[in-house]
Design an enzyme around this catalytic site. Sequence first.
Site, PDB file in Angstrom:
ATOM      1  N   ARG A  45     -15.253 -53.516 -12.699  1.00  0.00           N
ATOM      2  CA  ARG A  45     -15.879 -52.443 -11.922  1.00  0.00           C
ATOM      3  C   ARG A  45     -15.809 -52.786 -10.440  1.00  0.00           C
ATOM      4  O   ARG A  45     -15.362 -53.863 -10.076  1.00  0.00           O
ATOM      5  CB  ARG A  45     -17.343 -52.255 -12.375  1.00  0.00           C
ATOM      6  N   GLY A  46     -16.321 -51.848  -9.599  1.00  0.00           N
ATOM      7  CA  GLY A  46     -16.215 -52.029  -8.153  1.00  0.00           C
ATOM      8  C   GLY A  46     -14.915 -51.375  -7.701  1.00  0.00           C
ATOM      9  O   GLY A  46     -13.863 -51.587  -8.319  1.00  0.00           O
ATOM     10  N   ALA A  47     -15.016 -50.574  -6.630  1.00  0.00           N
ATOM     11  CA  ALA A  47     -13.885 -49.707  -6.259  1.00  0.00           C
ATOM     12  C   ALA A  47     -12.537 -50.437  -6.128  1.00  0.00           C
ATOM     13  O   ALA A  47     -11.568 -50.073  -6.804  1.00  0.00           O
ATOM     14  CB  ALA A  47     -14.231 -48.942  -4.985  1.00  0.00           C
ATOM     15  N   ARG A  87     -12.517 -43.152 -14.210  1.00  0.00           N
ATOM     16  CA  ARG A  87     -13.719 -42.983 -13.371  1.00  0.00           C
ATOM     17  C   ARG A  87     -13.326 -42.123 -12.159  1.00  0.00           C
ATOM     18  O   ARG A  87     -12.313 -42.386 -11.524  1.00  0.00           O
ATOM     19  CB  ARG A  87     -14.270 -44.354 -12.931  1.00  0.00           C
ATOM     20  N   GLN A 194     -26.262 -54.107 -11.398  1.00  0.00           N
ATOM     21  CA  GLN A 194     -25.189 -54.892 -10.771  1.00  0.00           C
ATOM     22  C   GLN A 194     -25.761 -55.870  -9.744  1.00  0.00           C
ATOM     23  O   GLN A 194     -25.185 -56.935  -9.500  1.00  0.00           O
ATOM     24  CB  GLN A 194     -24.173 -53.973 -10.066  1.00  0.00           C
ATOM     25  N   ASP A 235     -17.360 -46.431  -2.347  1.00  0.00           N
ATOM     26  CA  ASP A 235     -16.408 -45.982  -3.374  1.00  0.00           C
ATOM     27  C   ASP A 235     -15.445 -44.944  -2.821  1.00  0.00           C
ATOM     28  O   ASP A 235     -14.330 -44.805  -3.308  1.00  0.00           O
ATOM     29  CB  ASP A 235     -17.160 -45.432  -4.588  1.00  0.00           C
ATOM     30  N   ASN A 245     -21.387 -44.223  -2.429  1.00  0.00           N
ATOM     31  CA  ASN A 245     -21.570 -45.583  -2.951  1.00  0.00           C
ATOM     32  C   ASN A 245     -22.633 -45.516  -4.043  1.00  0.00           C
ATOM     33  O   ASN A 245     -23.188 -44.445  -4.330  1.00  0.00           O
ATOM     34  CB  ASN A 245     -21.956 -46.555  -1.829  1.00  0.00           C
ATOM     35  N   LYS A 246     -22.907 -46.643  -4.643  1.00  0.00           N
ATOM     36  CA  LYS A 246     -23.830 -46.731  -5.778  1.00  0.00           C
ATOM     37  C   LYS A 246     -25.122 -45.951  -5.526  1.00  0.00           C
ATOM     38  O   LYS A 246     -25.677 -45.992  -4.429  1.00  0.00           O
ATOM     39  CB  LYS A 246     -24.134 -48.209  -6.045  1.00  0.00           C
TER      40      LYS A 246
HETATM   41  O1  MRU Z   1     -20.384 -48.448 -10.841  1.00  0.00           O
HETATM   42  P1  MRU Z   1     -19.822 -49.605 -10.080  1.00  0.00           P
HETATM   43  O2  MRU Z   1     -20.457 -50.903 -10.434  1.00  0.00           O
HETATM   44  O3  MRU Z   1     -18.305 -49.655 -10.164  1.00  0.00           O
HETATM   45  O4  MRU Z   1     -20.195 -49.294  -8.573  1.00  0.00           O
HETATM   46  C1  MRU Z   1     -19.758 -50.166  -7.570  1.00  0.00           C
HETATM   47  C2  MRU Z   1     -20.238 -49.818  -6.215  1.00  0.00           C
HETATM   48  O5  MRU Z   1     -20.897 -48.837  -5.999  1.00  0.00           O
HETATM   49  C3  MRU Z   1     -19.756 -50.707  -5.092  1.00  0.00           C
HETATM   50  O6  MRU Z   1     -20.698 -50.775  -4.081  1.00  0.00           O
HETATM   51  C4  MRU Z   1     -18.452 -50.134  -4.515  1.00  0.00           C
HETATM   52  O7  MRU Z   1     -17.540 -49.900  -5.538  1.00  0.00           O
HETATM   53  C5  MRU Z   1     -17.858 -51.025  -3.520  1.00  0.00           C
HETATM   54  S1  MRU Z   1     -17.210 -52.488  -4.207  1.00  0.00           S
HETATM   55  C6  MRU Z   1     -16.493 -53.404  -3.001  1.00  0.00           C
END
Ligand code: MRU
Length: 356
Positions: A45-47, A87, A194, A235, A245-246
Amino acid sequence: MIAPIIYADNAVKILNQNRLPDEVIYEEYRTAEEIAVAIKELKVRGAPLIGIAAAYGLALALNYYTGPETLLKEHFTKVKNLLAATRPTAVNLFWALNKMERIFNHNEKLGLNRLKIILIAAANHMLAEDISINQTIGSYGEELLQENCRVLTICNAGALATGGYGTALGVIRAAHEKGKISQVWACETRPVLQGARLTVWELMQDQIPVTLITDGMAGYIMQLGLVDAVIAGADRIAANGDTANKIGTYSLAVLANYHKIPFYIAAPHSTIDTCISRGAEIPIEERSHQEIRQFRGINLTLPEVNVFNPAFDITPHYMIKAVITETGIIEPPFTESIKHHTVLIKSRGGEHEDFA
Ligand code: MRU
């Protein structure tokens, strides 16, 4: 350094983030279909990391292709579409898939055997480049922080969300290397935690001082004067600077603005989507209601309760003091400065690197 993804012996090894922090387990993947499931289930996970994992997915799809060469392009497109449907919010996924497609098209005439090598090399390059981009983001970002800085962050925008080093946590790491960090406040980040599971684990590995708080505590610690800066990842960033973002990031931005605390976004250029003019156009993923009703199979509420579970929110550009990228600090007015930095990144090229 924490390695969330590794390519070795014709397989992709992914650190299963759902098992952290209890267990550090690498799982082996040999098909794009399996990688697509891992992305959906947040094992990876994470962009930026989603993009890298998907790039490896395409490389694997070719590596294990046994059909006729005449149907290769059709196969590639089918797998690309499958990975693209995992996603919707992080634009890095589409950025990475499109980049791999351009490399495929550019080298198609060379035939399957050469293409296999080229796509693996391209995915490996994307991974290595992401780490170096994050280190550059870190070195630009740490300059914004004062001595004895107390930084609040949300979710995990660290090594675990990227090829390594991290974006928001990359800035914190770089500042820590300079002795500037006295405290990191990690929001636990409901519902998937997370922050509690990943950010805390990552920072403690590097002996960076971290204190865990629940998401609802952020306002109180700001009111107490215990936060000097908020840094979050992203994201997707629209052309006007609005940032997805999250879920919970927008609330932090409102609180930070109210308390006159600088609110920063740290992200690579692959997160900026200039085809989208403003945040309202960014697709927001809605995830399973079970993520809120339960945690690891334990009921947290009544099983039949109605739930709303958007995974991301939008922070308006006017609440963001700066976006920290690998081309430097992007400041308001964002529409103009994003344009300027986009020209800078394009002038650096890289779209047609030669992997042949
Ligand atoms: O749902 P996730 O865990 O993939 O969400 C991740 C985030 O929101 C991060 O802050 C974002 O992807 C940036 S990661 C460098």
